[in-house]
Scaffold this motif. Structure first.
Motif, PDB file in Angstrom:
ATOM      1  N   LEU A 156       1.024  -1.195  -0.084  1.00  0.00           N
ATOM      2  CA  LEU A 156       0.091  -0.021  -0.008  1.00  0.00           C
ATOM      3  C   LEU A 156       0.916   1.182  -0.112  1.00  0.00           C
ATOM      4  O   LEU A 156       1.885   1.381   0.620  1.00  0.00           O
ATOM      5  N   GLY A 157       0.369   2.093  -0.670  1.00  0.00           N
ATOM      6  CA  GLY A 157       0.789   3.615  -0.392  1.00  0.00           C
ATOM      7  C   GLY A 157       0.198   4.502   0.499  1.00  0.00           C
ATOM      8  O   GLY A 157      -1.341   4.347   0.198  1.00  0.00           O
ATOM      9  N   CYS A 158       0.417   5.333   1.203  1.00  0.00           N
ATOM     10  CA  CYS A 158      -0.441   6.023   2.229  1.00  0.00           C
ATOM     11  C   CYS A 158       0.103   7.567   2.145  1.00  0.00           C
ATOM     12  O   CYS A 158       1.116   7.745   2.346  1.00  0.00           O
ATOM     13  N   VAL A 159      -0.718   8.453   1.972  1.00  0.00           N
ATOM     14  CA  VAL A 159      -0.642   9.687   1.938  1.00  0.00           C
ATOM     15  C   VAL A 159      -1.734  10.341   3.246  1.00  0.00           C
ATOM     16  O   VAL A 159      -2.862  10.415   3.079  1.00  0.00           O
ATOM     17  N   SER A 160      -1.109  11.058   4.172  1.00  0.00           N
ATOM     18  CA  SER A 160      -1.695  11.882   5.045  1.00  0.00           C
ATOM     19  C   SER A 160      -2.664  13.163   4.563  1.00  0.00           C
ATOM     20  O   SER A 160      -1.711  13.864   3.933  1.00  0.00           O
ATOM     21  N   LEU A 161      -3.767  13.218   4.849  1.00  0.00           N
ATOM     22  CA  LEU A 161      -4.615  14.506   4.437  1.00  0.00           C
ATOM     23  C   LEU A 161      -4.838  15.214   5.566  1.00  0.00           C
ATOM     24  O   LEU A 161      -5.195  16.487   5.419  1.00  0.00           O
ATOM     25  N   LYS A 162      -4.601  14.986   6.754  1.00  0.00           N
ATOM     26  CA  LYS A 162      -4.569  15.861   7.837  1.00  0.00           C
ATOM     27  C   LYS A 162      -3.401  15.849   8.737  1.00  0.00           C
ATOM     28  O   LYS A 162      -2.544  14.864   8.755  1.00  0.00           O
ATOM     29  N   PRO A 163      -3.175  16.822   9.283  1.00  0.00           N
ATOM     30  CA  PRO A 163      -1.897  16.918  10.227  1.00  0.00           C
ATOM     31  C   PRO A 163      -2.002  16.260  11.429  1.00  0.00           C
ATOM     32  O   PRO A 163      -3.164  16.127  11.868  1.00  0.00           O
ATOM     33  N   PRO A 164      -0.916  15.802  12.178  1.00  0.00           N
ATOM     34  CA  PRO A 164      -1.213  14.951  13.338  1.00  0.00           C
ATOM     35  C   PRO A 164      -1.712  15.617  14.416  1.00  0.00           C
ATOM     36  O   PRO A 164      -1.985  16.968  14.511  1.00  0.00           O
ATOM     37  N   ILE A 165      -2.693  14.815  14.988  1.00  0.00           N
ATOM     38  CA  ILE A 165      -3.173  15.537  16.277  1.00  0.00           C
ATOM     39  C   ILE A 165      -2.660  14.973  17.351  1.00  0.00           C
ATOM     40  O   ILE A 165      -1.892  13.762  17.587  1.00  0.00           O
ATOM     41  N   PHE A 166      -2.622  15.593  18.663  1.00  0.00           N
ATOM     42  CA  PHE A 166      -1.855  15.415  19.949  1.00  0.00           C
ATOM     43  C   PHE A 166      -2.593  14.812  21.080  1.00  0.00           C
ATOM     44  O   PHE A 166      -3.260  15.667  21.667  1.00  0.00           O
ATOM     45  N   LEU A 167      -2.659  13.628  21.433  1.00  0.00           N
ATOM     46  CA  LEU A 167      -3.448  13.262  22.593  1.00  0.00           C
ATOM     47  C   LEU A 167      -3.165  14.061  23.938  1.00  0.00           C
ATOM     48  O   LEU A 167      -1.702  14.336  24.221  1.00  0.00           O
ATOM     49  N   GLY A 168      -4.118  14.452  24.622  1.00  0.00           N
ATOM     50  CA  GLY A 168      -3.819  15.250  25.910  1.00  0.00           C
ATOM     51  C   GLY A 168      -3.166  16.695  25.580  1.00  0.00           C
ATOM     52  O   GLY A 168      -2.601  17.395  26.375  1.00  0.00           O
ATOM     53  N   ASP A 169      -3.592  17.153  24.241  1.00  0.00           N
ATOM     54  CA  ASP A 169      -3.282  18.361  23.857  1.00  0.00           C
ATOM     55  C   ASP A 169      -1.804  18.482  23.541  1.00  0.00           C
ATOM     56  O   ASP A 169      -1.484  18.756  22.507  1.00  0.00           O
ATOM     57  N   SER A 170      -0.865  18.274  24.125  1.00  0.00           N
ATOM     58  CA  SER A 170       0.692  18.246  24.004  1.00  0.00           C
ATOM     59  C   SER A 170       1.230  17.070  23.548  1.00  0.00           C
ATOM     60  O   SER A 170       2.209  16.957  22.914  1.00  0.00           O
ATOM     61  N   GLY A 171       0.257  15.773  23.837  1.00  0.00           N
ATOM     62  CA  GLY A 171       1.199  14.497  23.324  1.00  0.00           C
ATOM     63  C   GLY A 171       1.795  13.927  24.421  1.00  0.00           C
ATOM     64  O   GLY A 171       2.082  12.626  23.978  1.00  0.00           O
ATOM     65  N   LEU A 172       1.961  14.215  25.493  1.00  0.00           N
ATOM     66  CA  LEU A 172       2.579  13.586  26.599  1.00  0.00           C
ATOM     67  C   LEU A 172       1.682  13.730  27.727  1.00  0.00           C
ATOM     68  O   LEU A 172       1.190  14.523  28.251  1.00  0.00           O
ATOM     69  N   PHE A 173       1.223  12.446  28.348  1.00  0.00           N
ATOM     70  CA  PHE A 173       0.349  12.389  29.509  1.00  0.00           C
ATOM     71  C   PHE A 173       0.426  11.174  30.150  1.00  0.00           C
ATOM     72  O   PHE A 173       1.127  10.350  29.602  1.00  0.00           O
ATOM     73  N   ASN A 174      -0.045  11.156  31.513  1.00  0.00           N
ATOM     74  CA  ASN A 174      -0.004   9.871  32.317  1.00  0.00           C
ATOM     75  C   ASN A 174      -1.423   9.087  32.085  1.00  0.00           C
ATOM     76  O   ASN A 174      -2.411   9.603  31.597  1.00  0.00           O
ATOM     77  N   GLN A 175      -1.043   7.836  31.740  1.00  0.00           N
ATOM     78  CA  GLN A 175      -2.235   7.082  31.077  1.00  0.00           C
ATOM     79  C   GLN A 175      -2.059   5.550  32.320  1.00  0.00           C
ATOM     80  O   GLN A 175      -1.266   5.056  32.416  1.00  0.00           O
ATOM     81  N   GLY A 176      -3.301   5.585  32.828  1.00  0.00           N
ATOM     82  CA  GLY A 176      -3.567   4.448  33.788  1.00  0.00           C
ATOM     83  C   GLY A 176      -2.664   5.009  35.152  1.00  0.00           C
ATOM     84  O   GLY A 176      -2.466   6.273  35.293  1.00  0.00           O
ATOM     85  N   ALA A 177      -2.503   4.066  35.944  1.00  0.00           N
ATOM     86  CA  ALA A 177      -2.324   4.393  37.389  1.00  0.00           C
ATOM     87  C   ALA A 177      -0.571   4.796  37.472  1.00  0.00           C
ATOM     88  O   ALA A 177      -0.241   5.569  38.158  1.00  0.00           O
ATOM     89  N   VAL A 178       0.343   4.054  36.611  1.00  0.00           N
ATOM     90  CA  VAL A 178       1.744   4.410  36.708  1.00  0.00           C
ATOM     91  C   VAL A 178       2.547   4.602  35.677  1.00  0.00           C
ATOM     92  O   VAL A 178       3.836   4.809  35.642  1.00  0.00           O
TER      93      VAL A 178
END
Length: 548
Positions: free
Chosen positions: A158-180
């Motif tokens: 397959l060839g793949c072309v992104s049509l939208k810019p990346p999105i960043f979870l937690g707004d910045s892209g770095l966050f705590n996930q789960g307990a630890v």
């Protein structure tokens, strides 16, 4: 003057919408404001992180047959069985539900740290790749890729072309996930796909769309808390990344470390919020009844007035190795800001559900009236499995049951108008079940509950469980005589007998020289009674019955 200003405004608008100006994310280096990422470097390997994976899943249509396919490909950089990682490839015919998955350990022949360049040697000796496209001068073409992977039952090129810019979870892209755990996380939510698929030896050209996820950090799919994850691509151009993580005791805390939804409204705006509700509407057990996954969800949120139903296309798309989880296509329908939409997506489910375990509370309520609730206890609560209960009763020791109340959403019930008279005994049974009744169990009381009038003189706390009392009554129900077997030597005891309205029937003091005594019931009518007994400065109570 005004003409000049108007000309400037028009020129500014034209520049704004020129391709080069509008798509700054299509140029490298790309460092999104407010995020922790830099591209293309953060598409490459991060060797200092414990776990890292590259994920792509999408929906394809065969140009020859019109068949609807879906696929999922993931490379894990995580030591496994002496290898550097492993690869999972799923292929599905979404029209028929025919599904194939393959997981294989690998070593990385190439693994770029400055850009995405994966070349993997699988255990079978086959070589696969997921790498950047380059222009005629050898420069990377931003967010465009070539992907090739194959398994026993098929392959994708397959060839793949992104049509939208990346999105960043937690707004910045770095966050705590789960307990630890912490995680770095971004998504490329809309990608145009073209190429070929080989599905069980039939090769055809395909086109379609895909979703890319990139995650690295400490969060470990094998060891950490269980979750349900979804991507959704809607016909109005909106994309959703939905996370719902469960604690070890099956709770869903209402915090960003355990739940969030990242909404891509368009090519320029996205945000993360915890303001949503995900209600599970159906469940399905796998072929061996070990794993049970949710299969339908109702998503609501005040953000953009989301009201969506998410349903799996087929219930068999489970990966069993190296760990068990569900991964498959979904259909989506509903409204956004009151406007009807449809969509498609994927569900990745590591959370499995159990049948409810119930216990009718006893012997606290061996006697009861309308002021005392009939109660039960849920031994394995689960926030993802809301239950309803049916309460039933039996007058013939479990032979037949009649319904008291159906659809109870609490673990207690006040029975205000039972068709009983004081002294009647009955056994209770509770049925607990999920909204679709896939998850269900029963629990019955092992002892009879005695219905009493509201003015009964004996308090419930005085009644003892016969199994733990310092004496045993037999036979029970009794005839003309009630025998008492004390568990220790005694010289005397004092007793009173009450009916279930609280009226005293008899009272006596008896001298004994051992462990056994008898009480005459010669003149007592059939029914249920309460025995209050004093022995060695201690007081005990128990229920017994007199038969005809």
């Amino acid at each position: 003057m005004w003409s000049l200003r108007l000309d400037c405004i028009i020129l500014l608008l034209i520049l704004t919408f020129l391709p080069g100006h509008a798509q700054k994310w299509k140029q490298y280096p790309y460092v999104p404001e407010g995020s922790v990422f830099s591209f293309p470097a953060d598409e490459g390997r991060h060797p200092d992180e414990a776990v890292e994976w590259w994920y792509i899943a999408g929906h394809l249509k065969g140009l020859e047959t019109g068949t609807n396919y879906s696929f999922m490909l993931t490379y894990f950089a995580y030591p496994y069985e002496g290898f550097e990682g492993f690869r999972i490839l799923n292929l599905s015919n979404d029209d028929t539900g025919e599904f194939y998955d393959e997981t294989l350990p690998l070593v990385f022949l190439e693994m770029g740290q400055d850009s995405l360049n994966i070349k993997a040697l699988l255990l079978t000796g086959h070589i696969e790749f997921w790498t950047y496209r380059k222009d005629m001068d050898g420069h990377l073409i931003p967010f465009e890729y070539d992907i090739s992977a194959s398994s026993v039952n098929g392959s994708i090129d397959l060839g793949c072309v992104s049509l939208k810019p990346p999105i960043f979870l937690g707004d910045s892209g770095l966050f705590n996930q789960g307990a630890v755990s912490y995680t770095y996380y971004y998504s490329q939510t809309m990608n145009e796909i073209s190429g070929t698929i080989n599905f069980k030896d039939h090769v055809e050209e395909v086109t379609g769309t895909a979703w890319i996820d990139r995650q690295f950090g400490e969060f470990n799919q094998v060891q950490d808390e269980r979750y349900e994850w979804f991507f959704v691509q809607l016909t109005n151009g909106m994309d959703l990344n939905i996370w719902s993580v469960f604690t070890g005791d099956n709770q869903l805390p209402d915090t960003s470390t355990y739940k969030h939804i990242t909404i891509s409204e368009d090519t320029a705006n996205h945000f993360t919020t915890t303001d949503f509700k995900l209600e599970r509407l159906s469940y399905h057990f796998m072929h061996d009844s070990v794993m049970c996954y949710s299969q339908k969800w109702h998503l609501t949120s005040s953000e953009n007035q989301l009201d969506l139903l998410i349903s799996t296309l087929h219930n068999n798309t489970e990966v069993e190795f190296p760990f068990r989880f569900f991964e498959g296509s979904t259909d989506v329908s509903g409204t956004v800001n009151g406007t009807p939409v449809t969509g498609k997506g994927f569900a990745e489910l590591l959370k499995s559900y159990e049948n409810p375990l119930l216990r009718v509370n006893e012997p606290v309520d061996l006697i009861w009236n309308k002021n005392t609730p009939i109660s039960w206890h849920l031994l394995n609560p689960d926030d993802g499995r809301p239950l309803r209960y049916d309460l039933e009763y039996s007058r013939d020791h479990f032979e037949n049951y009649l319904t008291v109340q159906s659809g109870i959403n609490d673990t207690l019930f006040y029975w205000n108008n039972p068709p009983l008279v004081p002294g009647d005994s009955c056994w209770f049974r509770v049925k607990g079940y999920s909204i679709d009744t896939t998850l269900v169990s029963y629990s019955s009381s092992s002892q009879a509950f005695i219905y009493v009038s509201e003015n009964t003189a004996i308090s419930r706390s005085e009644l003892q469980n016969p199994e733990s009392s310092p004496f045993r009554l037999y036979p029970n129900p009794a005839g003309k005589v009630l025998n008492i077997d004390f568990n220790r030597e005694s010289h005397s005891f004092h007793y009173q007998i009450f009916d279930l309205t609280g009226k005293k029937i008899s009272e006596s003091f008896q001298a004994i020289g051992g462990r056994f005594a008898t009480i005459s019931l010669e003149h007592m009518t059939p029914g249920s009674y309460i025995l209050r007994l004093w022995m060695n400065s201690e007081e005990f109570s128990a229920i017994f019955q007199v038969h005809e």
